[in-house]
Design a protein around this motif. Sequence first.
Motif, mmCIF file in Angstrom:
data_model
loop_
_atom_site.group_PDB
_atom_site.id
_atom_site.type_symbol
_atom_site.label_atom_id
_atom_site.label_comp_id
_atom_site.label_asym_id
_atom_site.label_seq_id
_atom_site.Cartn_x
_atom_site.Cartn_y
_atom_site.Cartn_z
ATOM 1 N N ILE A 18 0.843 -1.209 0.000
ATOM 2 C CA ILE A 18 0.000 0.000 0.000
ATOM 3 C C ILE A 18 0.869 1.247 0.000
ATOM 4 O O ILE A 18 0.565 2.230 -0.689
ATOM 5 N N LEU A 19 1.966 1.230 0.737
ATOM 6 C CA LEU A 19 2.876 2.378 0.768
ATOM 7 C C LEU A 19 3.490 2.633 -0.608
ATOM 8 O O LEU A 19 3.552 3.786 -1.065
ATOM 9 N N ILE A 20 3.904 1.581 -1.289
ATOM 10 C CA ILE A 20 4.479 1.728 -2.639
ATOM 11 C C ILE A 20 3.438 2.263 -3.608
ATOM 12 O O ILE A 20 3.725 3.163 -4.411
ATOM 13 N N LEU A 21 2.214 1.729 -3.573
ATOM 14 C CA LEU A 21 1.145 2.235 -4.448
ATOM 15 C C LEU A 21 0.852 3.709 -4.168
ATOM 16 O O LEU A 21 0.632 4.496 -5.091
ATOM 17 N N ARG A 25 1.319 6.764 -6.854
ATOM 18 C CA ARG A 25 0.208 7.680 -7.141
ATOM 19 C C ARG A 25 0.626 9.136 -6.916
ATOM 20 O O ARG A 25 0.309 10.026 -7.720
ATOM 21 N N LEU A 26 1.367 9.376 -5.856
ATOM 22 C CA LEU A 26 1.832 10.730 -5.556
ATOM 23 C C LEU A 26 2.795 11.226 -6.637
ATOM 24 O O LEU A 26 2.685 12.371 -7.110
ATOM 25 N N VAL A 28 2.996 10.220 -9.766
ATOM 26 C CA VAL A 28 2.261 10.423 -11.019
ATOM 27 C C VAL A 28 1.507 11.744 -10.981
ATOM 28 O O VAL A 28 1.484 12.483 -11.962
ATOM 29 N N ARG A 29 0.914 12.058 -9.850
ATOM 30 C CA ARG A 29 0.191 13.332 -9.737
ATOM 31 C C ARG A 29 1.116 14.537 -9.851
ATOM 32 O O ARG A 29 0.706 15.601 -10.304
ATOM 33 N N LEU A 30 2.361 14.393 -9.421
ATOM 34 C CA LEU A 30 3.294 15.511 -9.475
ATOM 35 C C LEU A 30 4.002 15.619 -10.822
ATOM 36 O O LEU A 30 4.235 16.724 -11.324
ATOM 37 N N ILE A 31 4.364 14.507 -11.418
ATOM 38 C CA ILE A 31 5.200 14.514 -12.622
ATOM 39 C C ILE A 31 4.383 14.513 -13.911
ATOM 40 O O ILE A 31 4.733 15.212 -14.864
ATOM 41 N N LEU A 32 3.301 13.760 -13.972
ATOM 42 C CA LEU A 32 2.542 13.607 -15.210
ATOM 43 C C LEU A 32 2.024 14.926 -15.791
ATOM 44 O O LEU A 32 2.116 15.122 -17.005
ATOM 45 N N PRO A 33 1.491 15.853 -15.004
ATOM 46 C CA PRO A 33 1.025 17.111 -15.601
ATOM 47 C C PRO A 33 2.135 17.895 -16.316
ATOM 48 O O PRO A 33 1.918 18.444 -17.397
#
Length: 87
Positions: A18-21, A25-26, A28-33
């Motif tokens: 769960i920590l890795i997921l 997720r964090l 992806v939210r920071l880098i993808l945009p």
Amino acid sequence: MRTIVIYMALIKFLFVFILILWLIRLLVRLILPSVLRNAFGKMQNQAQAQQARRPEGSISIDFVPKRDKKKGNLNKMGEFVDYEELK
């Protein structure tokens, strides 16, 4: 005693999973945009540069295939099959 060790290992595995997921997720939210913004910006710049090169309404042909004057186009068209129209 063994069941407690198995349960503790399972809980530890679930916690790490769960920590890795959550970290993925964090990130992806920071880098993808920013990655998407850069990609769309490059595409927009390319489109604007292409429009600036030629005036509106002009037509450009990038490739013209060579024609064989001796043979004509019959070989390129394939075989023709006669058919009857059924009503």
